[in-house]
Design an enzyme around this catalytic site. Structure first.
Site, PDB file in Angstrom:
ATOM      1  CG  ASP A 281      13.504 -10.650   2.869  1.00  0.00           C
ATOM      2  OD1 ASP A 281      12.592 -11.502   2.542  1.00  0.00           O
ATOM      3  OD2 ASP A 281      13.776  -9.840   3.441  1.00  0.00           O
TER       4      ASP A 281
HETATM    5  C1  GLC Z   1      11.325  -7.014   2.608  1.00  0.00           C
HETATM    6  C2  GLC Z   1      10.906  -8.176   0.967  1.00  0.00           C
HETATM    7  C3  GLC Z   1      12.286  -8.286   0.229  1.00  0.00           C
HETATM    8  C4  GLC Z   1      12.975  -6.631   0.542  1.00  0.00           C
HETATM    9  C5  GLC Z   1      13.634  -6.325   1.283  1.00  0.00           C
HETATM   10  C6  GLC Z   1      13.931  -5.107   1.920  1.00  0.00           C
HETATM   11  O1  GLC Z   1      11.073  -7.557   3.274  1.00  0.00           O
HETATM   12  O2  GLC Z   1      10.953  -9.692   1.673  1.00  0.00           O
HETATM   13  O3  GLC Z   1      12.068  -8.661  -1.136  1.00  0.00           O
HETATM   14  O4  GLC Z   1      13.853  -6.732  -0.938  1.00  0.00           O
HETATM   15  O5  GLC Z   1      12.766  -6.345   2.047  1.00  0.00           O
HETATM   16  O6  GLC Z   1      13.046  -3.849   1.519  1.00  0.00           O
END
Ligand code: GLC
Length: 740
Positions: free
Chosen positions: A261
């Site tokens: 993430d």
């Molecule tokens: C965010 C989210 C994830 C998302 C990523 C990119 O923090 O937790 O679901 O795809 O970052 O935006």
């Protein structure tokens, strides 16, 4: 002459073969191409492909003709492009999209084919936008109705989630666009998502929280999985020996990429060894960090390359990461068979409308107030959620929709020339309309006092034939939004007072709740009709107007238990240590113990003999159904596969669809088990008077529990009961059977 020609042809093909490197030869299988490409890559090129180079892209291998790799959010539509290394908008004019209904609405459709169509349409939009991977779907289980991102997920039941995520992944990947199933795992609340260390029994982990991911990987063949921010067994889930190396990759045989993430990587040695394949979003301050690109500071970047050169690591782990990234390339950007995508097509809007129509849930309809008979009537529409754009906001799933039809607009469109539609604000919630630089352009400002707003609505309601209130949550902070959980289950912005006041003056009051979660409804006995309307995306107003006016017959069923209040929730029945958790010394980690174990949702309310406001699986229709005649077709074979048949009859006067659900009870077991568990379902469409006999199949897993002693699934011989009906609290059919 003939021989000469064929000899020349043979020579040419040998020559061409010699020229087309194996990794570029589409006739070769992917594994062969991966190994050939790996051999050709330098250390620097291997390092380049395993970490981000911008907010949403990672490098390809230019020298070998492999393009850069682009990902993008999110589960409900393709996010508008941001600047290279900023969250702010890039300001493109060709990146407006179709905003599909939130995944909770898709789950509420209980229609796997709708999930396939959803994934496929999203895949076409992603293709057009040049994205090789969509960062979705999310399949975290609803452990608490306060969960900020529940609207992005598929409810409280592992079986329903499993059945709905597989076709979504298959539909998306059929376009040559990778899914990235998230957030693996145990990311069930938002407030402290970066610091939570989940403590949980193996049974609860395997029986409740993993099945959605397991199905996506083993059946859906997901090409990507996103590690979650939180910790499990004290290791962050973006580099976790147990959840990634053991369960995901060894036990489940996952051959795709584990993507972190954004900002989820915290430890160098774990990032090398504990299953991480692509590092995204580790904090950078853009390109202002010194002369070199900030992305060189990533764990899996120059530091890793240096450690290898200095002999602290071999390339063993690196090559494993690169193999997975190459496999991703050959499945997507290097896949010559990929179709062409398109954006905002009629077919995509049709999918959005179909999912809305199949997901909206008619919760209550006393006196058949619905569907509305509008001819010559006066309809009053009340509430900020009748006019507020919902496709902007909520966190990373926020979108720049090509259009969004609000509930009020939908009703005005459908009732033009038929009757008047008046509007009253009723309450003021969140008048902002901006996320990451995407603005709704709405001016919702209204400085009138709450009592003035209510008085205005009540006055108009006195002379209206129908009052339709659109309320609920709105994806602003603490109201179904990434990064925060709700603080209470109550409706915000004084809505309870408004709804009570309106119901008191108009007997034909309809309340439509827009949210991804259950809310307290203290006034529900005074309101004859209640609808769960979800965040429906671009076609919201059409979906809701068509359902309210009877153009579509609602067939959604709840994918979660609609609790009366938090006292009915397992996660909130064991004090702070169970939610939100107890901070450790130094306040860096918060331990959250899932003390309710497997008893999540209806499993908890069944066990505690609690009566929720509306049950898991509940959903009404404008017609009525009878479920009868449940039979076990095949005696339980030792492999545990079973076939049931059950009749469903439309006993009403209009065509409609029902969702037949099969639950199983293990009457006697060496471990405690839920009263019943969902193990099969099927949505069936019936004309008035029509009866269909449907077949439901279950396998041995349906009879099994996770046996902690043997670390595997186990079905104990003995007596079982199968129940069938069309809600977890409406199961008229029962049949007993024995597993030998
Ligand atoms: C965010 C989210 C994830 C998302 C990523 C990119 O923090 O937790 O679901 O795809 O970052 O935006």
């Amino acid at each position: 002459m003939k021989y000469l020609t064929s000899f020349l042809l043979l020579l040419t093909s040998i020559f061409l073969q010699a020229q087309t490197p194996v990794y570029l030869d589409p006739t070769k299988d992917i594994e062969t191409r991966v190994e050939d490409a790996l051999k050709r890559m330098t250390l620097a090129e291997k390092i380049d492909v395993i970490h981000a180079q911008s907010k949403f892209s990672s490098a390809g291998v230019k020298r070998l003709g492999m393009p850069d790799f682009w990902t993008d959010d999110g589960p409900h539509g393709v996010r508008p492009d941001v600047l290279w290394d900023e969250w702010e908008q890039a300001g493109q004019t060709n990146d407006s999209c179709v905003a599909f209904p939130a995944l909770t609405c898709l789950a509420a459709s209980w229609n796997p084919e709708a999930a396939r169509a959803y994934g496929h349409a999203l895949g076409e939009e992603a293709l057009y936008r040049g994205k090789g991977m969509i960062l979705g779907p999310g399949v975290n289980i609803y452990r608490t109705p306060l969960g900020g991102r529940n609207f992005e997920y598929m409810g409280e039941d592992p079986y329903l989630t499993s059945r709905m995520v597989v076709p979504y992944v298959q539909g998306l990947q059929s376009c040559g666009v990778a899914s990235c199933v998230k957030h693996y795992c145990l990311n069930n609340d938002e407030e402290y998502r970066h610091q939570v260390n989940v403590i949980i029994s193996d049974r609860a982990l395997h029986e409740i929280y993993l099945p959605g991911f397991e199905a996506a990987v083993k059946e859906g063949k997901a090409w990507g999985v996103m590690g979650a921010y939180n910790l499990y067994k004290d290791e962050h889930n973006c580099h976790n020996q147990y959840t990634l190396n053991k369960i995901l990759k060894k036990d489940w045989g996952f051959d795709g990429v584990l993507v972190s993430d954004w900002g989820g990587v915290h430890d160098f040695d774990q990032a090398v060894k504990n299953g991480l394949d692509m590092e995204f979003g580790t904090w950078t301050d853009g390109l202002t960090m010194g002369a070199t690109n900030a992305y060189d500071q990533y764990f899996l970047s120059k530091r890793y390359q240096k450690a290898i050169v200095e002999g602290r690591y071999t390339t063993k782990e690196l090559d494993e990461k690169v193999r997975r990234v190459l496999r991703l390339f050959f499945r997507t950007t290097m896949n010559k068979q990929r179709p062409y995508g398109f954006l905002c097509s009629e077919s995509h809007y049709e999918v959005a409308q179909k999912v809305a129509a199949e997901g909206i849930v008619l919760l209550k309809n006393d006196g058949n107030v619905l569907p509305i008979k509008p001819e010559g009537k006066k309809i009053l529409v009340v509430g900020e959620n009748a006019i507020k754009m919902m496709t902007v906001g909520g966190g990373s799933s926020s979108l720049k929709a090509q259009h969004e039809i609000s509930p009020l607009q939908g009703l005005q469109m459908r009732l033009k020339g038929i009757c008047d539609v008046e509007y009253a604000r009723g309450y003021v919630g969140d008048v902002s309309g901006n996320y990451n630089g995407v603005t709704t352009g709405q001016d919702l400002k209204d400085d009138r006092a709450p009592e003035v707003l209510i008085a205005e609505a009540v006055e108009k309601a006195k002379t209206a034939d129908y009052v339709i209130i659109f309320g609920g949550l709105n994806k602003s902070d603490y109201q179904d939004c990434e990064g925060h959980d709700r603080k209470t289950m109550d409706l915000p912005y004084n809505q309870d007072k408004l709804i009570t006041a309106l119901a008191a003056v108009n007997k034909q009051t309809v309340y439509v709740n827009i949210s991804g979660n259950a809310v307290c409804m203290p006034w529900r006995k005074q309101v004859p009709a209640i609808v769960q309307g979800w965040f429906l995306g671009s076609e919201a107003g059409i979906g809701l107007a068509d359902m309210l006016l009877g153009k579509t017959n609602p067939s959604g069923h709840l994918p979660f238990t609609w609790y009366e209040n938090l006292n009915q929730v397992g996660a909130h029945s064991f004090g702070e240590s169970a939610f939100p958790g107890i901070w450790r010394e130094g306040k860096k980690i918060i331990d959250e113990e899932y003390k309710e174990g497997i008893y999540v949702g209806y499993r908890w309310t069944d066990k505690q003999k609690l009566k929720p406001t509306f049950a898991f699986g509940h959903g009404l229709s404008y017609t009525t159904f009878k479920v009868s005649n449940l039979k076990v077709l095949s005696p339980v074979t030792t492999d545990g596969n079973m076939t049931f048949t059950v009749d469903v009859t439309n006993t009403g006067s209009v065509e409609g669809s029902d969702v037949v659900q099969l639950y199983i009870t293990d009457q006697k077991c060496s471990v405690d088990r839920p009263v019943k568990e969902l193990k099969a379902f099927q949505k069936v469409n019936l004309k008035p008077g029509e009866t269909k006999t449907i077949t439901l199949k279950t396998d041995k897993r349906a009879l099994s529990f996770w046996d902690e002693a043997s670390d595997g699934w186990k079905a104990e011989p003995g007596e079982f009961i199968a129940w069938a009906g069309d809600s977890s609290d409406r199961l008229p059919c029962k049949v007993k059977f024995t597993l030998k």
